[in-house]
Design an enzyme around this catalytic site. Structure first.
Site, PDB file in Angstrom:
ATOM      1  N   ARG A   1      60.451  82.290  63.744  1.00  0.00           N
ATOM      2  CA  ARG A   1      61.478  83.263  63.353  1.00  0.00           C
ATOM      3  C   ARG A   1      62.670  83.049  64.286  1.00  0.00           C
ATOM      4  O   ARG A   1      62.539  83.130  65.509  1.00  0.00           O
ATOM      5  CB  ARG A   1      60.947  84.688  63.462  1.00  0.00           C
TER       6      ARG A   1
ATOM      7  N   ASN B   1      67.462  92.535  61.600  1.00  0.00           N
ATOM      8  CA  ASN B   1      66.464  92.897  62.603  1.00  0.00           C
ATOM      9  C   ASN B   1      66.523  94.396  62.929  1.00  0.00           C
ATOM     10  O   ASN B   1      67.602  94.946  63.176  1.00  0.00           O
ATOM     11  CB  ASN B   1      66.723  92.104  63.894  1.00  0.00           C
ATOM     12  N   GLU B   2      65.359  95.052  62.887  1.00  0.00           N
ATOM     13  CA  GLU B   2      65.212  96.457  63.305  1.00  0.00           C
ATOM     14  C   GLU B   2      66.442  97.273  62.896  1.00  0.00           C
ATOM     15  O   GLU B   2      67.165  97.810  63.752  1.00  0.00           O
ATOM     16  CB  GLU B   2      64.970  96.510  64.813  1.00  0.00           C
TER      17      GLU B   2
ATOM     18  N   GLU C   1      57.114  91.047  64.940  1.00  0.00           N
ATOM     19  CA  GLU C   1      57.267  90.953  66.390  1.00  0.00           C
ATOM     20  C   GLU C   1      56.133  91.733  67.036  1.00  0.00           C
ATOM     21  O   GLU C   1      55.715  92.771  66.525  1.00  0.00           O
ATOM     22  CB  GLU C   1      58.590  91.566  66.880  1.00  0.00           C
TER      23      GLU C   1
ATOM     24  N   TRP D   1      56.803  87.812  69.943  1.00  0.00           N
ATOM     25  CA  TRP D   1      58.097  87.787  70.642  1.00  0.00           C
ATOM     26  C   TRP D   1      57.829  87.492  72.114  1.00  0.00           C
ATOM     27  O   TRP D   1      57.055  88.192  72.749  1.00  0.00           O
ATOM     28  CB  TRP D   1      58.797  89.132  70.509  1.00  0.00           C
TER      29      TRP D   1
END
Length: 551
Positions: free
Chosen positions: A90, A167-168, A263, A292
């Site tokens: 990723r 992302n998030e 993650e 991660w």
């Protein structure tokens, strides 16, 4: 590309088309949320699973790499991540709103390197991180703008690339907006002609503790006209028990919706995630995970680096755990068949290796050699194991039909056997065993160097890491590290081994995934401990009873 209606169509024809489309939509909304994709142009979702274009099930096993912050490291990072067994990476990209923009040329280069290393490439736009709570973060709509701007690099790469929209994409403020914003971003990308599998992260900094993604996943999936969206949960401190991990993942599996852990780490500032449960549960459910992260973390979370200083020979305790531990990448990853993975490719195991013969037996080591295996494609490695009844313990790995096993105990009988592996991951039958009894007494001077680092300290406690490097010419297999704290510090938690402490004296026995240290390679042990008054560093370390150089 998504088809467009032709120009010049009559009103009656358009009305007929509209009625047909409405009918199809009605059927689609009534169907299971995990129905097959409208068009399987490459990677796609079907039956709640991620499949390749040929219908082969694909389970992601890999890590995250921070390309946008370390672009000069990407070539070596992808090479090293693949060499350690991953099938997916990723890749962090930037829209240009918070960090330097990764343009279409750069994105195309990243994809080319993923393909060169036979990795499935998950591309994510990082600037959305914590939207609503983080002032600099941008919306999913802005992320969709970015993907459309680099679409030229992505078109035709549906077999190799998954687009992780943002992302998030929400922090812990106004996160209820996640559902509508996610649906809108998916539909914008589909209308723009994206046929890729799309990935969406949960809100609450990716951890979805309020269950917004979980409770709205079915409607989000149905909003994708291609039914080709998968969900990504980030597991840090919210997921600190096996029950929480299992409950969340099973809530998706039970409803036929695609999920992976996009993650996770072994530690985090918001709590200690249960990485063992994350890895074992995903393995039992056949779900993907992406740890991660490879290297380059800062700001107090350096403990999330898997490779110290981007060095694949200096894996941290976390790196050892995710790549070489139970349910880890090396043991569970299967290369995508689009690159010639074993499913639909080579399924023939190598022939059985010859019975090993022993030589150069000392009190702590033995050299083993055996007749080589043969394979239709080629043998890539031999796995040497210690056999005790029905149990096996990894002893060494070698690219040739000979290896020296070290770290043995004096005057002890061992039974050894060998397996052969090929490039597709096929493993031979086990060879016959050979019994070896080590020489009595003595012992040798350890060829090792130890680096002790305090990575974080607070009132009454601290976090440390010990890196053990093999400076000799023989592989260390199995070890016990010893030292004495100078100021009465007490270990409270340790990973990478099993600790015992009596007073100031500490002894750490290797974990299964840190037991083997090849020449000029290293393993790491991480720990937390308490302290009062002073927190001095140990002056000396021993490995298997012999002193090491301290740096």
């Amino acid at each position: 590309m998504r088809p467009r209606p032709p120009t010049g169509t009559s009103r009656a024809t358009l009305l007929g088309l509209l009625l047909s489309v409405l009918s199809l939509l009605a059927l689609g909304l009534a169907a299971s949320p995990a129905q097959s994709a409208v068009r399987a142009t490459g990677l796609h979702i079907s039956g709640g699973r991620l499949l390749e274009g040929n219908g082969n099930d694909f389970v992601m096993r890999g890590v995250n790499h921070a390309h946008t912050w370390y672009p000069s490291r990407t070539t070596s990072a992808l090479r090293d991540i693949k060499a350690l067994g991953a099938n997916t990476v990723r890749v962090v990209l930037s829209t240009g709103d918070q960090w330097t923009r990764n343009d279409a040329t750069d994105v195309a280069n990243v994809i080319a390197q993923c393909k060169q290393n036979k990795l499935i490439c998950v591309l994510e736009a990082h600037d959305t991180t914590g939207y609503g709570e983080q002032s600099a973060a941008v919306s999913l709509s802005r992320a969709a703008d970015y993907w459309i701007s680099v679409q030229s690099a992505l078109t035709g790469q549906e077999n190799y690339v998954v687009v992780n929209i943002g992302n998030e994409p929400y922090g812990n403020t106004n996160y209820a907006g996640w559902t509508a914003d996610t649906k809108a971003a998916i539909q914008r990308l589909r209308n723009a002609g994206f046929d890729h599998t799309l990935m969406v992260d949960g809100p609450n900094w990716g951890q979805d503790w309020a269950f917004t993604m979980r409770d709205n996943a079915a409607s989000v999936f149905a909003a994708d006209p291609d039914r080709n969206t998968m969900f990504s949960i980030h597991m840090y401190g919210v997921f600190d028990t096996a029950a929480e991990v299992s409950s969340y993942l099973n809530s998706f599996v039970g409803t036929g919706l695609p999920i992976l852990v996009g993650e996770f780490g072994q530690l985090h500032s918001d709590g200690d995630p249960d990485e063992d449960a994350i890895m074992s549960t995903t393995q039992s459910l056949g779900l993907g995970y992406l740890g991660w992260s490879w290297s380059g973390n800062s700001g107090g979370v350096e403990y999330l680096d898997m490779a110290t200083g981007f060095d694949p020979n200096a894996l941290s305790a976390w790196g050892q755990r995710i790549f070489r531990g139970a349910n880890g990448i090396a043991a569970t990853a299967k290369q995508a068949t689009v690159y010639g993975g074993s499913s639909g490719g080579d399924t023939t195991a190598p022939t059985t290796p010859g019975t090993p013969a022993s030589s150069n037996v000392t009190a702590t080591s033995v050299t083993l050699s055996w007749a080589a295996s043969t394979d239709a494609v080629g043998v890539t490695a031999y796995d040497v194991v210690r056999v005790s009844g029905a149990a096996e313990t990894a002893a060494a790995t070698s690219a040739t039909p000979s290896v020296t096993v070290t770290g043995l105990s004096a005057a002890t009988a061992y039974d050894f056997a060998v397996y052969a592996r090929d490039a597709a991951g096929n493993r031979s039958a086990r060879s016959a065993t050979v019994r070896v009894t080590t020489a009595p007494g003595g012992g040798t001077t350890a060829s090792c160097a130890v680096a002790y680092t305090v990575s974080g300290q607070w009132s009454g406690g601290f976090q440390g890491e010990i890196v053990i490097r093999n400076t000799g010419s023989s592989t260390v297999n199995g070890w016990t590290l010893g030292w004495a704290f100078p100021n009465g510090q007490q270990i409270t938690n340790l990973w990478g081994g099993t600790a015992s402490q009596s007073g100031s004296s500490v002894s750490v026995a290797a974990a299964s995934y840190t037991a083997v240290i090849a020449p000029n390679s290293s393993v790491a042990v991480g720990f937390t401990a308490s302290w009062t008054g002073s927190n001095g560093k140990p002056a000396a370390f021993t490995l298997n009873g012999s002193p090491c150089t301290v740096s």
